[in-house]
Design an enzyme around this catalytic site. Structure first.
Site, mmCIF file in Angstrom:
data_model
loop_
_atom_site.group_PDB
_atom_site.id
_atom_site.type_symbol
_atom_site.label_atom_id
_atom_site.label_comp_id
_atom_site.label_asym_id
_atom_site.label_seq_id
_atom_site.Cartn_x
_atom_site.Cartn_y
_atom_site.Cartn_z
ATOM 1 N N TYR A 1 1.454 12.626 -30.376
ATOM 2 C CA TYR A 1 2.152 11.354 -30.471
ATOM 3 C C TYR A 1 3.646 11.595 -30.618
ATOM 4 O O TYR A 1 4.085 12.646 -31.065
ATOM 5 C CB TYR A 1 1.681 10.555 -31.688
ATOM 6 C CG TYR A 1 0.266 10.048 -31.615
ATOM 7 C CD1 TYR A 1 -0.192 9.353 -30.502
ATOM 8 C CD2 TYR A 1 -0.617 10.240 -32.669
ATOM 9 C CE1 TYR A 1 -1.488 8.876 -30.437
ATOM 10 C CE2 TYR A 1 -1.911 9.760 -32.615
ATOM 11 C CZ TYR A 1 -2.346 9.083 -31.506
ATOM 12 O OH TYR A 1 -3.620 8.602 -31.442
ATOM 13 N N SER A 2 4.394 10.593 -30.270
ATOM 14 C CA SER A 2 5.827 10.531 -30.532
ATOM 15 C C SER A 2 6.553 11.771 -30.034
ATOM 16 O O SER A 2 6.527 12.070 -28.848
ATOM 17 C CB SER A 2 6.057 10.284 -32.026
ATOM 18 O OG SER A 2 7.363 9.843 -32.260
ATOM 19 N N ALA A 3 7.212 12.520 -30.928
ATOM 20 C CA ALA A 3 7.972 13.707 -30.519
ATOM 21 C C ALA A 3 7.061 14.738 -29.858
ATOM 22 O O ALA A 3 7.452 15.395 -28.894
ATOM 23 C CB ALA A 3 8.688 14.318 -31.726
ATOM 24 N N TYR B 1 4.446 14.096 -28.079
ATOM 25 C CA TYR B 1 4.163 13.616 -26.733
ATOM 26 C C TYR B 1 5.334 13.890 -25.801
ATOM 27 O O TYR B 1 5.135 14.240 -24.628
ATOM 28 C CB TYR B 1 3.830 12.127 -26.748
ATOM 29 C CG TYR B 1 3.545 11.569 -25.383
ATOM 30 C CD1 TYR B 1 2.494 12.060 -24.612
ATOM 31 C CD2 TYR B 1 4.320 10.560 -24.851
ATOM 32 C CE1 TYR B 1 2.235 11.561 -23.347
ATOM 33 C CE2 TYR B 1 4.062 10.045 -23.597
ATOM 34 C CZ TYR B 1 3.019 10.548 -22.849
ATOM 35 O OH TYR B 1 2.764 10.051 -21.602
ATOM 36 N N LEU B 2 6.548 13.766 -26.297
ATOM 37 C CA LEU B 2 7.711 14.085 -25.471
ATOM 38 C C LEU B 2 7.678 15.555 -25.057
ATOM 39 O O LEU B 2 7.942 15.887 -23.902
ATOM 40 C CB LEU B 2 9.007 13.763 -26.202
ATOM 41 C CG LEU B 2 10.299 14.037 -25.421
ATOM 42 C CD1 LEU B 2 10.340 13.264 -24.115
ATOM 43 C CD2 LEU B 2 11.507 13.701 -26.273
#
Length: 86
Positions: free
Chosen positions: A41-43, A45-46
């Site tokens: 998730y979030s960072a 996922y990036l």
């Protein structure tokens, strides 16, 4: 081949975009796969999305740029203190 083993709900973004730029640059030299067994998730996922491809287990969760916003209605307190915001 580079494998990024990712299992994270995200976190701080300090330096994150520099890391992502490095991963994207490295893709020109070797294929990079983000392996997600649980969550990205979030960072996280990036980071995963900067790889050549993402491989996720059947029960994995990916995505969700988790921006959390808390809203506190102070209008009644402001009225009691005779504040008016425009």
């Amino acid at each position: 081949h580079i494998i990024l083993d990712i299992d994270s709900g995200g976190g701080e973004i300090n330096g994150l975009f520099d890391l992502v730029d490095d991963i994207v640059e490295a893709r020109s030299q070797k294929p990079i796969t983000a392996l997600v067994n649980e969550v990205a998730y979030s960072a996280a996922y990036l980071i995963a999305s900067s790889a050549s491809k993402i491989v996720a287990s059947q029960t994995a969760s990916v995505g969700s740029i988790r921006v959390i916003v808390a809203h506190c209605d102070q209008s009644k307190a402001n009225e009691k203190m005779v504040f008016t915001f425009t």
